[in-house]
Design an enzyme around this catalytic site. Structure first.
Site, PDB file in Angstrom:
ATOM      1  N   LYS A  14       0.829  -1.214   0.000  1.00  0.00           N
ATOM      2  CA  LYS A  14       0.000   0.000   0.000  1.00  0.00           C
ATOM      3  C   LYS A  14       0.866   1.267   0.000  1.00  0.00           C
ATOM      4  CE  LYS A  14      -2.356  -1.079   3.799  1.00  0.00           C
ATOM      5  NZ  LYS A  14      -1.883  -2.452   4.145  1.00  0.00           N
ATOM      6  N   ARG A  89      -9.970   0.409   8.222  1.00  0.00           N
ATOM      7  CA  ARG A  89      -9.582  -0.962   8.552  1.00  0.00           C
ATOM      8  C   ARG A  89     -10.709  -1.723   9.223  1.00  0.00           C
ATOM      9  NH1 ARG A  89      -3.689   0.190   8.789  1.00  0.00           N
ATOM     10  NH2 ARG A  89      -2.541  -1.734   8.976  1.00  0.00           N
ATOM     11  N   ARG A 128      11.207  -6.479   5.283  1.00  0.00           N
ATOM     12  CA  ARG A 128      11.075  -5.058   5.617  1.00  0.00           C
ATOM     13  C   ARG A 128      11.534  -4.800   7.046  1.00  0.00           C
ATOM     14  NH1 ARG A 128       5.254  -2.214   5.221  1.00  0.00           N
ATOM     15  NH2 ARG A 128       4.946  -3.155   7.256  1.00  0.00           N
ATOM     16  N   ARG A 134      11.302  -1.656  11.600  1.00  0.00           N
ATOM     17  CA  ARG A 134       9.945  -1.451  12.134  1.00  0.00           C
ATOM     18  C   ARG A 134       9.656  -2.508  13.183  1.00  0.00           C
ATOM     19  NH1 ARG A 134       4.669  -0.197   8.457  1.00  0.00           N
ATOM     20  NH2 ARG A 134       3.589  -1.352  10.071  1.00  0.00           N
ATOM     21  N   ARG A 145      -1.057  -9.531  13.257  1.00  0.00           N
ATOM     22  CA  ARG A 145      -1.616  -8.516  12.342  1.00  0.00           C
ATOM     23  C   ARG A 145      -2.407  -9.177  11.218  1.00  0.00           C
ATOM     24  NH1 ARG A 145       3.725  -5.888  10.942  1.00  0.00           N
ATOM     25  NH2 ARG A 145       2.622  -4.490   9.538  1.00  0.00           N
TER      26      ARG A 145
HETATM   27  P1  AMP Z   1       0.311   0.284   8.983  1.00  0.00           P
HETATM   28  O1  AMP Z   1       1.523   1.143   8.879  1.00  0.00           O
HETATM   29  O2  AMP Z   1      -0.820   0.787   8.144  1.00  0.00           O
HETATM   30  O3  AMP Z   1       0.605  -1.168   8.765  1.00  0.00           O
HETATM   31  O4  AMP Z   1      -0.214   0.405  10.505  1.00  0.00           O
HETATM   32  C1  AMP Z   1       0.579  -0.017  11.598  1.00  0.00           C
HETATM   33  C2  AMP Z   1      -0.278  -0.177  12.837  1.00  0.00           C
HETATM   34  O5  AMP Z   1      -0.902   1.069  13.171  1.00  0.00           O
HETATM   35  C3  AMP Z   1      -1.435  -1.166  12.718  1.00  0.00           C
HETATM   36  O6  AMP Z   1      -1.029  -2.511  12.952  1.00  0.00           O
HETATM   37  C4  AMP Z   1      -2.383  -0.652  13.809  1.00  0.00           C
HETATM   38  O7  AMP Z   1      -1.933  -1.010  15.090  1.00  0.00           O
HETATM   39  C5  AMP Z   1      -2.219   0.860  13.677  1.00  0.00           C
HETATM   40  N1  AMP Z   1      -3.190   1.429  12.696  1.00  0.00           N
HETATM   41  C6  AMP Z   1      -2.892   2.007  11.498  1.00  0.00           C
HETATM   42  N2  AMP Z   1      -4.011   2.372  10.854  1.00  0.00           N
HETATM   43  C7  AMP Z   1      -5.046   2.014  11.643  1.00  0.00           C
HETATM   44  C8  AMP Z   1      -6.465   2.099  11.515  1.00  0.00           C
HETATM   45  N3  AMP Z   1      -7.044   2.636  10.413  1.00  0.00           N
HETATM   46  N4  AMP Z   1      -7.222   1.625  12.543  1.00  0.00           N
HETATM   47  C9  AMP Z   1      -6.660   1.106  13.651  1.00  0.00           C
HETATM   48  N5  AMP Z   1      -5.337   0.975  13.818  1.00  0.00           N
HETATM   49  C10 AMP Z   1      -4.519   1.424  12.841  1.00  0.00           C
END
Ligand code: AMP
Length: 189
Positions: A14, A89, A128, A134, A145
């Site tokens: 993404k 999400r 990654r 990360r 996740r």
């Molecule tokens: P990402 O970078 O999009 O993979 O997000 C990393 C983490 O941030 C996720 O595993 C969640 O813990 C939190 N997070 C990001 N976006 C959301 C969302 N829209 N709703 C809830 N938690 C989020």
């Protein structure tokens, strides 16, 4: 206005594809994950809360994330559109986004579902994690996740199909090939 939801499991590409979309179409980018990581780095109260959820591979509460999204959206002036990356999400978030855009006389133009086989997601995320450091890209948290993705996020596929916005994208292959499929779908809107 071009409002794009870029959707997919963790590791589906993404962020990478969002950068290309921004470069080609000149729209704004909201990554809720990036916003949260910046808050963690800055040591804010929100950052401390977010870290607790992120380290466990869990989603933050809807109200909190919807608030963040609304504030970021309001900060864009004279925007040509927005790419929503990592949001929505959950169904509640998708409903909130629909309402938020409707209040601004807008709607989601397309939802792009980056479809990548599960074993490839795992390989990409572990790689990654080694490269970027990360904290949530370790095998144990990745597994959590992916469970969260299947139970709370994947139902959005049906939701966006019902809303008439769904577009499947083959998310494995070369970055260029995937982007070509994305651009073709966007240009058809
Ligand atoms: P990402 O970078 O999009 O993979 O997000 C990393 C983490 O941030 C996720 O595993 C969640 O813990 C939190 N997070 C990001 N976006 C959301 C969302 N829209 N709703 C809830 N938690 C989020």
């Amino acid at each position: 206005m071009l409002n794009i939801v870029i959707f997919g499991a963790p590791g589906s590409g993404k962020g990478t594809q969002s950068e290309r979309i921004v470069a080609k179409y000149g729209i704004n980018h909201i990554s809720t994950g990036d916003v949260l990581r910046a808050e963690i780095k800055a040591g804010t109260e929100l950052g401390v809360t977010a870290k607790g959820y992120i380290d466990q591979g869990q989603l933050l509460p809807d109200e909190l994330i919807i608030d963040i999204l609304a504030n970021t959206l309001d900060s864009f002036k004279e925007s040509k559109g927005v790419i929503f990356d990592g949001f929505p999400r959950t169904i509640a978030q998708a409903e909130a986004l629909k309402k938020m855009l409707a209040e601004r006389g807008q709607e989601v133009s397309i939802m792009l579902d980056l479809d990548v086989p599960e074993d490839e997601l795992m390989t990409r995320l572990i790689k990654r994690g080694l490269e970027s450091g990360r904290a949530d890209d370790n095998e144990e948290t990745i597994k959590k996740r992916l469970v969260v993705y299947h139970s709370q996020t994947a139902p959005l596929i049906e939701w966006y199909k019902n809303d008439g916005k769904y577009q499947h994208i083959h998310g494995s292959g070369t970055m260029e090939g995937i982007f070509a499929e994305i651009a073709e779908a966007i240009d058809k809107i």
